[in-house]
Enzyme design. Structure first.
Site, PDB file in Angstrom:
ATOM      1  N   SER A 443       0.830  -1.211   0.000  1.00 13.18           N
ATOM      2  CA  SER A 443       0.000   0.000   0.000  1.00 13.18           C
ATOM      3  C   SER A 443       0.863   1.259   0.000  1.00 13.18           C
ATOM      4  CB  SER A 443      -0.920   0.012   1.222  1.00 13.18           C
ATOM      5  OG  SER A 443      -0.158  -0.059   2.407  1.00 13.18           O
ATOM      6  N   GLU A 476      -6.534  -1.082  -6.899  1.00 20.92           N
ATOM      7  CA  GLU A 476      -5.579  -0.208  -7.582  1.00 20.92           C
ATOM      8  C   GLU A 476      -4.504  -1.086  -8.227  1.00 20.92           C
ATOM      9  OE1 GLU A 476      -4.111   4.196  -6.021  1.00 20.92           O
ATOM     10  OE2 GLU A 476      -4.103   2.513  -4.651  1.00 20.92           O
ATOM     11  N   ASN A 514      -4.050   6.493  -1.629  1.00 19.40           N
ATOM     12  CA  ASN A 514      -3.465   6.858  -0.330  1.00 19.40           C
ATOM     13  C   ASN A 514      -2.916   8.282  -0.321  1.00 19.40           C
ATOM     14  OD1 ASN A 514      -4.172   4.558   0.974  1.00 19.40           O
ATOM     15  ND2 ASN A 514      -2.179   3.554   0.810  1.00 19.40           N
TER      16      ASN A 514
END
Length: 738
Positions: A443, A476, A514
């Site tokens: 991430s 994603e 993010n």
């Protein structure tokens, strides 16, 4: 009767015409201009043929219909934009006439003089259910796959083909409003309880039961066309209505903060429509529908949440010339909650999955996460015991990397540490067959850097899931500098198989979602430091349209994760890359106070034992001198949240991280709930105009900090009068080819 492209019509010995809707080359029936033309002709033929006593309409597909087709929605907006440019005075009238076509067709069925029964065999949504409501009888299958809904409000419009008028005359007003303003799906049992369907039968009895209604003398007259008709509960002028209607707009405002014009239009349609004859009610609905279609909210929401979502889900970004991958086996390395959840959604899609961890105990513990999710689904009636057992049989825990030797795709979901990931990459590639793809679920760590540990960087890609994986619909897909077309195609085929929506982004720290999420959270840090009361921060964010306040969101993702990301940013980019006041705030929360978020029961909120609800930690307001509430402009707080996120999204476009505006918009809504009524981050900017946005950024930069300064790209677009969907046209290649 004539032959039709989208329907077959068979009349039995009893004179009942079975109209089967089965569009060639489509997985689901949808309303198009052609479908409406054919249905209109079928109604005429049924009425004209004296041998036909009535008609049953059903679907030849597993589902009934999903409602209107993309092309029809698009043409409606195109026509309005064209008319507005060439004939501004007559544009609204043209749109009014166009939206009335479906209303008129369904009313034609209703007053045709012959009984029509809708036999609902599967998912029946939007315009398809509005058509069913215009039929004199409605029979639904009791199969679990059958879902009935009028979900239009979720894409910025409302049931505008008679839905608001018929539902509110069949069900009580409160239930009708609840159904339409939320867009909720109904089970057949709930639909029957609301008087929206007449019978619920076994699937194999659907057509016989529908025909029997006609044989039993079904009256070809709607209840509201009968003399003396009264709406359930007595209509508007009753004591019960006097309690409902003053409260309804207030409840709606509490839920939506006035951000969704279509939801309010539903209230108006029902309130006004129930006071007049049915045909006048249809005209009221048509007028409000025409008004709503002209709003930014409707245009942007339909574009992002209906059109773009479908296009991305169908592989709009998939490279051509690469054969579709039928995944026979997937490996997942890392059986923690994230990895175990990825294994679960993979198995739920029918794909066998090997779940690897350091030892068999850890891997088996990961499978237990899937067992818990299966139990939950069985309890909610979403899975049968047999389906659940079959799903779990497809998850095989293991501690042996050699079990990945037949995998088409391996996803690592281990701890966010470069060395740990390096070890896993090397171990997997030692057994991974030639041509198989390796995906990292990181991430935060850039994919290009991780791919340096790979012997085949062309087959290395990022596939970033969001937690909880089973519920979050976005994935994603991140391209490293050397990622090849085949890796991208396989990743997108996998995401399609597990029924999630992908966005494809280029490599950067935090990728797209993010980066935007942490801008939202960091703006809340700024507000705290300025002395804005924490409750105002959270409430202003929700009023702006965000589903969760930034402090609550930070608790969910973990405050110590924020600390790790800030420290990693300092390590990689230097101290100037992080606001020292943010670092001090987070260090105090984590290191001094051990307030890490929901996971340890204390963060910006306190989390008492259930059933008590979480509440903002009272001591938070002692960190900084507090402003009085009346000194804080709530409108400015709302602007700051939306602008800071949209500005970060614009930066990702400028940097070439995101190349398709559809992905920025869809990713922002599905990834972190960015104010859906705007249509997403770039539609928010386009909706107000880039020039207006730049002016707003400059105003906020002067009063709230230099991070609001507009970028060079935005200034250039403002000067040229451009939009994101114009300058970065996602359909440019199609237009060139045409």
């Amino acid at each position: 009767m004539s032959t039709y492209k989208n329907f077959t019509v068979e009349t039995d010995a009893d004179g009942i015409a079975l109209v089967t809707w089965d569009m060639p080359g489509k997985s689901m029936n949808v309303f198009t201009e052609e479908v409406m033309d054919e249905l209109n002709a079928i109604v005429d033929a049924v009425v004209a043929d004296s041998a036909v006593k009535g008609a049953v309409i059903t679907s030849g597909k597993p589902s009934f219909s999903g409602g209107a087709d993309l092309s029809m929605i698009r043409s409606m907006f195109s026509l309005y934009q064209h008319e507005k440019a060439t004939n501004p005075d007559g544009a609204a009238q043209k749109l009014f006439d166009l939206v009335g076509r479906m209303t008129g067709l369904f009313r034609k069925i209703e007053i045709s003089g012959k009984p029509w029964v809708s036999a609902i065999n599967g998912t029946c949504m939007g315009g398809a259910f509005e058509m069913s409501l215009a039929c004199h009888g409605r029979v639904a299958s009791n199969a679990k796959s059958v879902k009935i809904a009028l979900p239009e409000v979720k894409v910025g419009i409302f049931p505008g083909a008679g839905g608001t008028q018929r539902v509110s005359r069949l069900a009580d007003a409160q239930s009708a409003l609840q159904m339409m303003t939320t867009g909720q799906s109904l089970t057949t049992a709930r639909a029957k309880a609301m008087n929206l369907v007449h019978q619920v039968v076994e699937p194999d009895q659907l057509i016989p039961a529908a025909k029997q209604m006609i044989k039993d003398g079904l009256k070809p007259v709607a209840p509201w066309d009968e003399k003396g008709f009264k709406a359930p509960g007595g209509g508007i002028w009753t004591p019960a209505a006097a309690q409902l209607w003053p409260a309804a707009p207030a409840i709606l405002r509490r839920e939506t903060s006035g951000n969704y014009p279509a939801a309010l239009a539903i209230l108006k349609c029902v309130y006004e429509g129930l006071q007049v004859p049915f045909d006048t009610g249809l005209k009221i609905e048509q007028r409000y529908f025409t008004e709503i279609l002209q709003t930014n909210e409707a245009f942007s929401m339909i574009r992002s949440l209906f059109i773009s979502m479908q296009e991305l889900g169908k592989g709009a970004r998939r490279p051509g010339g690469v054969a579709k991958t039928e995944l026979k086996k997937v490996g997942v390395v890392g059986a923690g909650f994230m990895g175990a959840s990825i294994a679960y959604v993979t198995a739920a899609a029918g794909i066998p999955v090997t779940l690897i961890d350091r030892d068999i105990e850890a891997a088996t513990k990961g499978k237990a996460v899937g067992e818990g999710l299966v139990r939950d689904s069985i309890g909610k009636g979403r899975l049968t015991q047999d389906d659940g057992a079959a799903l779990l049989s497809r998850i095989v825990p293991s501690a042996d990397y050699a079990d990945l030797k037949e995998a088409d795709l391996v996803i690592e979901a281990v701890f966010e540490d470069r060395e740990v990931k390096k070890t896993v990459i090397e171990a997997v590639e030692a057994v991974l067959p030639e041509g198989a793809i390796f995906a990292s679920n990181t991430s935060t760590l850039p994919i290009t850097g991780l791919a340096k540990n790979s012997k085949r960087p062309a087959d290395f890609i990022g596939v970033h899931f969001f937690s909880p994986v089973a519920k979050m619909m976005l994935t994603e897909v991140i391209l490293g500098k050397e990622t090849g077309d085949k890796a991208l195609a396989v990743a997108l085929d996998y995401v399609a198989a597990i029924k999630k929506t992908p966005i494809v982004v280029n490599d950067t720290r935090g990728f797209f979602v993010n980066r935007c999420v942490f801008r939202y959270i960091h703006e809340a840090y700024d507000m705290l430091i300025e002395g804005v009361p924490p409750a105002m921060i959270e409430n202003a964010a929700k009023m702006a349209g965000m589903p969760v306040g930034p402090l609550s969101l930070n608790d969910e993702v973990a405050i110590d994760l924020s600390q790790k990301i800030l420290k990693a940013t300092v390590a990689d980019l230097g101290e100037a890359a992080v606001n020292p006041k943010h670092m001090a705030l987070i260090n105090k929360m984590v290191d001094e106070l051990d307030r890490r978020g929901r996971k340890n029961g204390k963060g910006f909120y306190d989390y008492p034992a259930k059933p008590a609800k979480k509440s903002l930690w009272p001591e938070l307001k002692t960190f900084y001198p507090q402003k009085k509430a009346e000194e804080v402009d709530v409108e400015v707080l709302k602007q700051r949240f939306l602008v800071t996120i949209a500005l970060e999204a614009a930066r990702t476009i400028e940097e070439g991280i995101v190349t398709d505006p559809r992905e920025a918009d869809v990713g922002s809504i599905l990834g972190f709930g960015f104010a859906p009524y705007t249509g997403g981050v770039l539609s928010y900017i386009d909706g107000m105009g880039v020039k207006t946005f730049v002016t707003l950024c400059e105003k906020l930069a002067a009063s709230c900090g230099v991070h609001f300064k507009p970028t060079a790209l935005l200034k250039d677009m403002a000067d040229k009068g451009e939009t994101f969907y114009g300058r970065f046209d996602p359909y440019a290649k199609e237009k060139e080819a045409a």
